[in-house]
Each structure stands twice: as structure tokens, then as C-alpha cells.
Scaffold this active site. Sequence first.
Site: not given
Length: 246
Positions: A33, A100, A135, A139, A145
Site C-alpha cells: 500500500d 538465499a 509449509h 506459501k 525454494g
Amino acid sequence: MKTALIGYGKMGRIIEQIALKRGHVIVSKIDIDNTDDFDSADFKSADVAIEFTTPATAFDNYRKCFAAGIPVVSGTTGWTARLGEIKKLCEEEGQTFFYASNFSIGVNIFFAVNRYLAKLMNGFPSYDVTMTEVHHIHKLDAPSGTGITLAEDIINELSRKEHWRLANGKEEQPSGTENLVIHAIREGETPGIHEVRYESEADSITIKHDAKSRAGFALGAVLAAEFTAGKKGFLTMNDLLEMKHF
């Protein structure tokens, strides 16, 4: 260290808490926003930006940081088909980018164990390998990843596996297939569980990482930001942890 946060959801808030406890100053917080704040003086005063957003917005966020001359630390996944473009910008324009797929210290140790085990198992073709990840329901990418990193490391070391693919439902992987099947489960508020399983007719070998909270990921991101400030080029957790000997 003056820090900008890009993405102010659950991870962004935990990163903020840890950064403040470590004596850093949050000079800008950008979320969906208030994206105009990329042009603000506060944002441009940052020594480093920590970015945790979505696959759809991440690359554009990086370019806005580079335009302001601000190093980026990112943990967003699902966009890495364009990773080569980021590396090129680091090489040709002197930009700084730390990426990462997972900032947890424990997960990066797990990555090293996974690579070593795959190298050992390359000599024992009677063992087939599968992966499972769990997860939280928020997600967006599947596999994660982290899951892709684990899978690609296995494929690089295990000559009998050439590709990875997502499982269809609860299917079992037929023995001997060239595909490494990943079961990606999304449930509850699970921070992240990753399991690699080698199985033969005689026995099975399993390695597993089970995150207890998001705090480990957030601390790793702040440590990466501390490491990145003042540096140039494309950086990874290997540079931070000096784990290349694995």
C-alpha cells in the site's frame, strides 16, 4: 546499520524485531500500500534493504533498490528463472545482491548434509530417493525454494536422477525413475519441514529439518544484511557461512 524492509507481513515484522534488538535502525517499511516510498529520502538513506515479498513483485523490487543504489538481501522464492539477470546486473553495473532460498543456519547445514549424502548414495543404485516438504497454507510457491535447492543438489550428485517434479496427490515414486518426486504439502501454520528419504528393499535412510518458528529465518536474514552492507556483487549463504568446503 540503516535498514529498509520491503514486505511487512509476518516475516517482515519478525525481522524488524530482531534488527532492532541488534541495534539497527529501520528507516523505511514498504508494503503493497505504499510502494511510492521507493522514491523517498528515508528509503534512499538505507545501507541495505531486506526483501520478503511475492514471486510476482520481487524482481521489480530489486530493480527499484538498484536504481536507488541500495544493496538487497532477499528471501523471496519462486522468481529465480530470472536469477541470471540479477547476476548480470551485479557484474555489469556493480550492484549488490544477497540471495538465499532459506536463511536458516540449520537449513544451510542441512543443505550440506544433503549434498554429502547424495554423493555417497550415488554408488548405491538400489536406493531410490524421494522428498517431502510441509509449509503453511500461505506459501505461494510449490515446491518451495528450499525444496528446489535440495532437489537440485541431489540431481547434481546422483547420476540416476535427471529432473525433479511435483507429486500428483499421494502417488508413490516407481523405483528407478529418472525423476525425483517432491511431495509438497500445505497445511496450517507450519514454518517448514523438509525430509529426504532413501529407500531400498533392505532399509531406509532419512534426513529431516523441522523449523520450530520463523525466527531462525529472520535472524539469518538480518545476519546476511549485516554481512552485505558495504560489499559488492552477488552473494549467498556460502559466502556468509564459509561452507564451500562442504
